[in-house]
Scaffold this motif. Structure first.
Motif, PDB file in Angstrom:
ATOM      1  N   LEU A  80      -8.238 -24.332 -11.947  1.00 22.06           N
ATOM      2  CA  LEU A  80      -7.143 -23.951 -12.848  1.00 22.06           C
ATOM      3  C   LEU A  80      -5.757 -24.428 -12.373  1.00 22.06           C
ATOM      4  N   PRO A  81      -5.394 -24.176 -11.105  1.00 24.81           N
ATOM      5  CA  PRO A  81      -4.063 -24.632 -10.663  1.00 24.81           C
ATOM      6  C   PRO A  81      -3.913 -26.150 -10.756  1.00 24.81           C
ATOM      7  N   GLU A 135      -5.239 -28.094 -12.970  1.00 27.19           N
ATOM      8  CA  GLU A 135      -4.967 -28.430 -14.366  1.00 27.19           C
ATOM      9  C   GLU A 135      -3.520 -28.133 -14.725  1.00 27.19           C
ATOM     10  N   ILE A 136      -3.069 -26.941 -14.335  1.00 25.57           N
ATOM     11  CA  ILE A 136      -1.715 -26.539 -14.730  1.00 25.57           C
ATOM     12  C   ILE A 136      -0.659 -27.376 -14.027  1.00 25.57           C
ATOM     13  N   LEU A 137      -0.905 -27.690 -12.754  1.00 26.60           N
ATOM     14  CA  LEU A 137       0.087 -28.464 -12.002  1.00 26.60           C
ATOM     15  C   LEU A 137      -0.041 -29.964 -12.267  1.00 26.60           C
TER      16      LEU A 137
END
Lengths: 262, 242
Positions: free
Chosen positions: A99-100, A102-104
């Motif tokens: 998840l991080p 993808e977001i970053l």
């Protein structure tokens, strides 16, 4: 890479009925790659302090700097582990860890490779495709730790990450965390209300007292690394325990005395 | 177990009708209803298809409009204050009263029925979606906030998936109302549909046929409900686990 400095920091929470001083006059300098534990009774503002350092809450007064730069919002170089695993139930273990990334906007191929390494490192191999609810509490928190490491943060903030786990799982995970940290040094700020856990993990223990929350004492822990549970039977360990506990107890007594007067 | 209970009730019904010799136009026996259903199967199939079509289109429209509207309401304080009271007013209006007006304005086709279905489905879907979007676990929000996520990322990665179980609750409530909505529309003015068939056959004292249509309506509701439940199982299984 950041030296984190907290200067003259205070935080008051205002609601309609009352204002509560959560933190008063906090000064703390955290060196790069240091393992710091914040320990204290509930209500001493240790989680609040951690969230301020993470840029999730703004202080009422005072300043927070990373390498001299003022910080007032979450930083990409910081990973966070919360008390609860906070895994998204619609994502598999692997996808939660990613998840991080993808977001970053990190490279996904590379991140996937690193995620698998982390999964192996934390003994989760074989569970990549599982849903979070199929995992035990300890395993879920391992996933959360992997997730916090996927972006290779320079700073890792941990808010009582093992508090909801049973004592044995808790010790296992603590030692595992130390092993990971030994392999890949980073600044760790770890909040706990367990004195032995605080001493076992830390380079320095920041003992806090409650009402209002303040730093009561900072104690250097000069115990050899790598540490194992045997450390707890060393004389030094007991001395540190006594020291930390007395600081916290004093703070609590003072707090109670004040409460009794007012 | 429910099937056994149902069969027992049907058997008692059959026995009572025969025992007391009740006239078929007053209360037909289950066997008579079955016979009628087979005799009229073509018509029943056609009218069912019409009602199913109205129900499905109206329900689909309510999703298409309701979910985006709920998103807008959650993100805009102004919309929340302006639209919600209107929605509530709309919901408080009896749809039975609106149906004749719709027929007056639009005529006898499928459209007025679709609009009635839309109106009855709309409210539960908007309310359920809104509450789902608004009650994301705070720690999830803190997590993505700590990752410097944009509002769009927060919506796509956390808020919307979190709301899915709620949206399905709204859909399940709405679908049971949807069939009723279609029948209300058909009662007011129609040339086909199961509602129309019930109305016509009861005025012509073909009570068994009316009952057959009623059974089909019930079955339709139940099948649609479980269709949504199965869809939920594949799309958002984490909701049912909580």
């Amino acid at each position: 890479m950041p030296t984190i400095e907290v200067k003259d920091l205070s935080k008051t929470f205002r609601s309609r009925e009352r204002t509560t001083a959560a933190l008063i006059d906090v000064n703390l300098v955290i060196e790069q790659n240091e393992f710091i534990t914040l320990v204290g009774p509930s209500g001493c503002g240790k989680s609040t302090l951690l969230k301020i350092i993470g840029g999730l809450i703004r202080p009422t007064q005072g300043s927070l700097t990373y390498d001299g730069h003022a910080v007032d919002r979450p930083q990409r170089s910081v990973g966070i582990v919360f008390q609860e695993p906070a895994l998204l139930p619609w994502r598999s273990v692997l996808d939660n860890i990613l998840l991080p990334a993808e977001i970053l906007g990190l490279g996904m191929d590379e991140s996937r490779k690193y995620a698998l390494e982390l999964i192996e490192l934390t003994g989760l191999t074989g569970f990549e495709a599982h849903d979070p609810h199929e995992l035990s509490g300890g395993m879920q928190q391992r996933v959360a730790i992997c997730r916090s490491l996927i972006s290779k943060p320079a700073v890792l903030l941990m808010d009582e990450p093992f508090a909801a786990l049973d004592a044995m799982t808790r010790e296992d995970l603590g030692l595992e965390l130390l092993r990971i940290w030994d392999q890949d040094k980073k600044t760790v700020i770890f909040v706990t209300h367990s004195v032995p856990e605080a001493i076992l993990l830390a380079d320095r223990v920041v003992a806090m007292s409650a009402r209002p929350g303040r730093i009561a004492k900072i104690i250097d822990i000069n115990l050899p690394r790598p540490r194992t549970l045997d450390v707890e039977f060393v004389d030094g360990f007991r001395d540190y325990s006594v020291q930390v506990r007395s600081v916290i107890d004093q703070g609590q007594k003072r707090g109670t005395a004040k409460a009794a007067v007012s | 177990m429910p099937i056994v209970t149902l069969l027992c009730l049907i058997a008692i019904w059959e026995a009572l009708v025969r025992w007391f010799g009740i006239q078929s136009w007053l209360l037909p026996a289950p066997s008579e209803i079955g016979r009628m259903a087979i005799e009229w199967r073509r018509e029943l199939a056609w009218h069912s298809a019409v009602t199913l079509y109205e129900t499905a289109v109206g329900f689909g429209l309510s999703l298409l409009v309701g979910i985006p509207l709920a998103v807008a309401v959650v993100y805009s304080r102004i919309l929340q204050n302006t639209i919600y009271p209107i929605l509530l007013a709309l919901q408080s209006m009896p749809k039975v009263a609106i149906a004749p007006l719709l027929t007056l304005w639009i005529g006898f086709g499928a459209l007025p029925k679709i609009i009635v279905v839309f109106l009855v489905c709309f409210f539960p879907i908007v309310v359920a979606t809104t509450s789902g979007l608004a009650t994301v676990r705070p720690v999830f929000l803190e997590l993505v906030q700590s990752l410097c996520a944009t509002s769009l990322q927060v919506f796509i990665k956390v808020r919307f998936p979190s709301a899915m179980p709620s949206i399905f609750v709204g859909m399940k409530i709405a679908i049971t109302l949807a069939v009723i909505g279609a029948v209300i529309g058909e009662f007011v003015g129609a040339q086909d549909g199961l509602g129309y068939l019930i109305l016509i056959s009861s005025t012509q004292s073909r009570t068994a046929l009316a009952f057959a249509a009623l059974v089909l309506l019930t079955l339709m509701s139940i099948v649609l409900y479980y269709a949504i439940e199965i869809l939920e199982h594949f799309v958002a299984p984490w909701g049912a686990r909580r």
